[in-house]
Motif scaffolding. Sequence first.
Motif, PDB file in Angstrom:
ATOM      1  N   LEU A  75      23.680  88.021  40.653  1.00  0.00           N
ATOM      2  CA  LEU A  75      22.940  87.810  41.888  1.00  0.00           C
ATOM      3  C   LEU A  75      21.442  87.726  41.606  1.00  0.00           C
ATOM      4  N   ALA A  76      20.939  88.609  40.749  1.00  0.00           N
ATOM      5  CA  ALA A  76      19.516  88.569  40.403  1.00  0.00           C
ATOM      6  C   ALA A  76      19.146  87.246  39.766  1.00  0.00           C
ATOM      7  N   ARG A  77      20.041  86.735  38.896  1.00  0.00           N
ATOM      8  CA  ARG A  77      19.758  85.432  38.255  1.00  0.00           C
ATOM      9  C   ARG A  77      19.744  84.309  39.288  1.00  0.00           C
ATOM     10  N   ARG A  78      20.651  84.365  40.248  1.00  0.00           N
ATOM     11  CA  ARG A  78      20.704  83.313  41.273  1.00  0.00           C
ATOM     12  C   ARG A  78      19.461  83.362  42.170  1.00  0.00           C
ATOM     13  N   ILE A  79      19.010  84.542  42.493  1.00  0.00           N
ATOM     14  CA  ILE A  79      17.793  84.661  43.303  1.00  0.00           C
ATOM     15  C   ILE A  79      16.602  84.067  42.552  1.00  0.00           C
ATOM     16  N   ALA A  80      16.520  84.377  41.255  1.00  0.00           N
ATOM     17  CA  ALA A  80      15.402  83.878  40.447  1.00  0.00           C
ATOM     18  C   ALA A  80      15.447  82.358  40.307  1.00  0.00           C
ATOM     19  N   ALA A  81      16.663  81.780  40.295  1.00  0.00           N
ATOM     20  CA  ALA A  81      16.806  80.336  40.088  1.00  0.00           C
ATOM     21  C   ALA A  81      16.744  79.532  41.377  1.00  0.00           C
ATOM     22  N   ASP A  82      16.717  80.198  42.518  1.00  0.00           N
ATOM     23  CA  ASP A  82      16.720  79.498  43.812  1.00  0.00           C
ATOM     24  C   ASP A  82      15.321  78.962  44.114  1.00  0.00           C
ATOM     25  N   ALA A  83      15.193  77.654  44.093  1.00  0.00           N
ATOM     26  CA  ALA A  83      13.880  77.021  44.303  1.00  0.00           C
ATOM     27  C   ALA A  83      13.353  77.225  45.715  1.00  0.00           C
ATOM     28  N   LYS A  84      14.212  77.566  46.663  1.00  0.00           N
ATOM     29  CA  LYS A  84      13.777  77.752  48.050  1.00  0.00           C
ATOM     30  C   LYS A  84      13.237  79.158  48.306  1.00  0.00           C
ATOM     31  N   LEU A  85      13.355  80.028  47.304  1.00  0.00           N
ATOM     32  CA  LEU A  85      12.899  81.408  47.470  1.00  0.00           C
ATOM     33  C   LEU A  85      11.678  81.673  46.610  1.00  0.00           C
ATOM     34  N   PRO A  86      10.769  82.520  47.078  1.00  0.00           N
ATOM     35  CA  PRO A  86       9.655  82.927  46.216  1.00  0.00           C
ATOM     36  C   PRO A  86      10.168  83.865  45.127  1.00  0.00           C
ATOM     37  N   ARG A  87       9.305  84.226  44.204  1.00  0.00           N
ATOM     38  CA  ARG A  87       9.691  85.189  43.178  1.00  0.00           C
ATOM     39  C   ARG A  87       9.845  86.559  43.827  1.00  0.00           C
ATOM     40  N   ILE A  88      11.038  87.147  43.702  1.00  0.00           N
ATOM     41  CA  ILE A  88      11.335  88.430  44.335  1.00  0.00           C
ATOM     42  C   ILE A  88      11.665  89.444  43.242  1.00  0.00           C
ATOM     43  N   PRO A  89      10.864  90.490  43.092  1.00  0.00           N
ATOM     44  CA  PRO A  89      11.169  91.513  42.090  1.00  0.00           C
ATOM     45  C   PRO A  89      12.497  92.195  42.412  1.00  0.00           C
ATOM     46  N   VAL A  90      13.209  92.621  41.363  1.00  0.00           N
ATOM     47  CA  VAL A  90      14.528  93.235  41.516  1.00  0.00           C
ATOM     48  C   VAL A  90      14.522  94.625  40.893  1.00  0.00           C
ATOM     49  N   VAL A  91      15.107  95.591  41.631  1.00  0.00           N
ATOM     50  CA  VAL A  91      15.386  96.920  41.093  1.00  0.00           C
ATOM     51  C   VAL A  91      16.897  97.092  41.097  1.00  0.00           C
ATOM     52  N   HIS A  92      17.500  97.301  39.924  1.00  0.00           N
ATOM     53  CA  HIS A  92      18.940  97.521  39.844  1.00  0.00           C
ATOM     54  C   HIS A  92      19.258  99.000  40.004  1.00  0.00           C
ATOM     55  N   VAL A  93      20.385  99.265  40.666  1.00  0.00           N
ATOM     56  CA  VAL A  93      20.870 100.631  40.846  1.00  0.00           C
ATOM     57  C   VAL A  93      22.318 100.680  40.394  1.00  0.00           C
ATOM     58  N   SER A  94      22.689 101.740  39.637  1.00  0.00           N
ATOM     59  CA  SER A  94      24.056 101.862  39.159  1.00  0.00           C
ATOM     60  C   SER A  94      24.387 103.310  38.858  1.00  0.00           C
ATOM     61  N   ALA A  95      25.645 103.687  39.148  1.00  0.00           N
ATOM     62  CA  ALA A  95      26.113 105.025  38.777  1.00  0.00           C
ATOM     63  C   ALA A  95      26.300 105.115  37.273  1.00  0.00           C
ATOM     64  N   GLU A  96      26.258 103.960  36.607  1.00  0.00           N
ATOM     65  CA  GLU A  96      26.436 103.934  35.154  1.00  0.00           C
ATOM     66  C   GLU A  96      25.124 103.582  34.466  1.00  0.00           C
ATOM     67  N   ALA A  97      24.023 104.067  35.005  1.00  0.00           N
ATOM     68  CA  ALA A  97      22.703 103.705  34.479  1.00  0.00           C
ATOM     69  C   ALA A  97      22.456 104.223  33.086  1.00  0.00           C
ATOM     70  N   ASN A  98      23.267 105.205  32.657  1.00  0.00           N
ATOM     71  CA  ASN A  98      23.077 105.722  31.307  1.00  0.00           C
ATOM     72  C   ASN A  98      23.706 104.829  30.249  1.00  0.00           C
ATOM     73  N   ASP A  99      24.430 103.798  30.687  1.00  0.00           N
ATOM     74  CA  ASP A  99      24.988 102.827  29.748  1.00  0.00           C
ATOM     75  C   ASP A  99      23.859 101.920  29.270  1.00  0.00           C
ATOM     76  N   ALA A 100      23.501 102.033  27.984  1.00  0.00           N
ATOM     77  CA  ALA A 100      22.364 101.270  27.453  1.00  0.00           C
ATOM     78  C   ALA A 100      22.573  99.777  27.586  1.00  0.00           C
ATOM     79  N   ARG A 101      23.824  99.323  27.447  1.00  0.00           N
ATOM     80  CA  ARG A 101      24.077  97.878  27.532  1.00  0.00           C
ATOM     81  C   ARG A 101      23.750  97.341  28.917  1.00  0.00           C
ATOM     82  N   ASP A 102      24.110  98.116  29.967  1.00  0.00           N
ATOM     83  CA  ASP A 102      23.790  97.684  31.326  1.00  0.00           C
ATOM     84  C   ASP A 102      22.283  97.654  31.551  1.00  0.00           C
TER      85      ASP A 102
END
Length: 395
Positions: A75-102
Amino acid sequence: MTVAVPGTGAEATILLVDDHEPNRFAMGSVLRRAGYRVVEAASGHEALAALHRSDPVPELAIIDVRLPGVSGFELARRIAADAKLPRIPVVHVSAEANDARDRVEGLEGGASAYLASPVAPEELLATVGMVLAAGREARAARDERRFAFELQRAFLPPPEKLAALDGVDLAVGYVPAMARLELGGDFYAAFAVERGVLLAVGDVVGHSLAAATVMVELRHVLRAYALEGHPPHRILELMDGLLAHFHPEVTATMCLAILDPRTGAVEVANAGHFPPLLISPGQGADYLHVHGPLLGLNLAHQQATGARLAPGEMLLMVTDGLIERPRVDLADSLEDLRERAGRGPSTPDSLRDDLLQHYSRGAEDDIALLAVRRQGTEVPGPRGSRRPAAEQPMR
């Protein structure tokens, strides 16, 4: 309490995307109590639809990583690639935030922050405030650069919009250093005056909106002083005094020439700029001996140097962005330009295209270039046979 984005004076709108309703309620309540306007969505498709219909468009998106159908990362990638939208900063939230890969995937995808759920209210608000402030600063920088580019385009007309000048063929070029976030003050000018054709290239020292606006001011006063009939060195002296008086913190370089297309006589004055190249097709190119102090120092300028442009010969004037490169000696770069221009195409348009194609790759500064050819086909013999010693160009 109303929370305003620094510098906007308006309430900030936040998009909150989470398929788990209790999470949306908890975070949404914290944000609303802090004064933010919150737009909620339970999936990626709902989020995109909400972004397109929301007025104003949210300035920040808080997106759960684990969403049904479309992941938070996608979803974040699609928002960034949408030419009709301005640049919108993203904050991700996850219960698995301690997973380094995520965390790595989220940050590499352009996220500004990555939080562990459940999020402490203080951490949520601190992160939101930081990201909104950073986004506002980035938008301000983009707006400043866009305004300056529009300003430069308005006052550096493309070749097809330049008035035709009798007796000469003219080509100009301007290449902004798009990769750089700052702005330059490079410029060119070419217009008819009573004594012939005035030609100039210059560069306001520094990279900022201020440099671009001073460039516009200098181009205006250049026209005014030239139309008063002053010789080149006197024009530079007048511009020097004006810059020192009104912008004492600014310096600029400029090479200025007045060419009489009927006789080929050319007067050249220089203020701390690269000297111009005189190019004889088939015979090579040489720099003219013409130097002087920077504009803005309020110093005397030497009398203009006289030379002669034979039919078919060209005068080339460039700013330093064309050839200056890190860890490359400037003398070597100047010599490389002299040799390439000397064996290059014999028309201003072709020469400009050749030089810009060759040198603009990897350029870290703006480039301005002007090439002019005296009309006619006759090219005289060796340069030494037709110029007094005082007018001999330098190698």
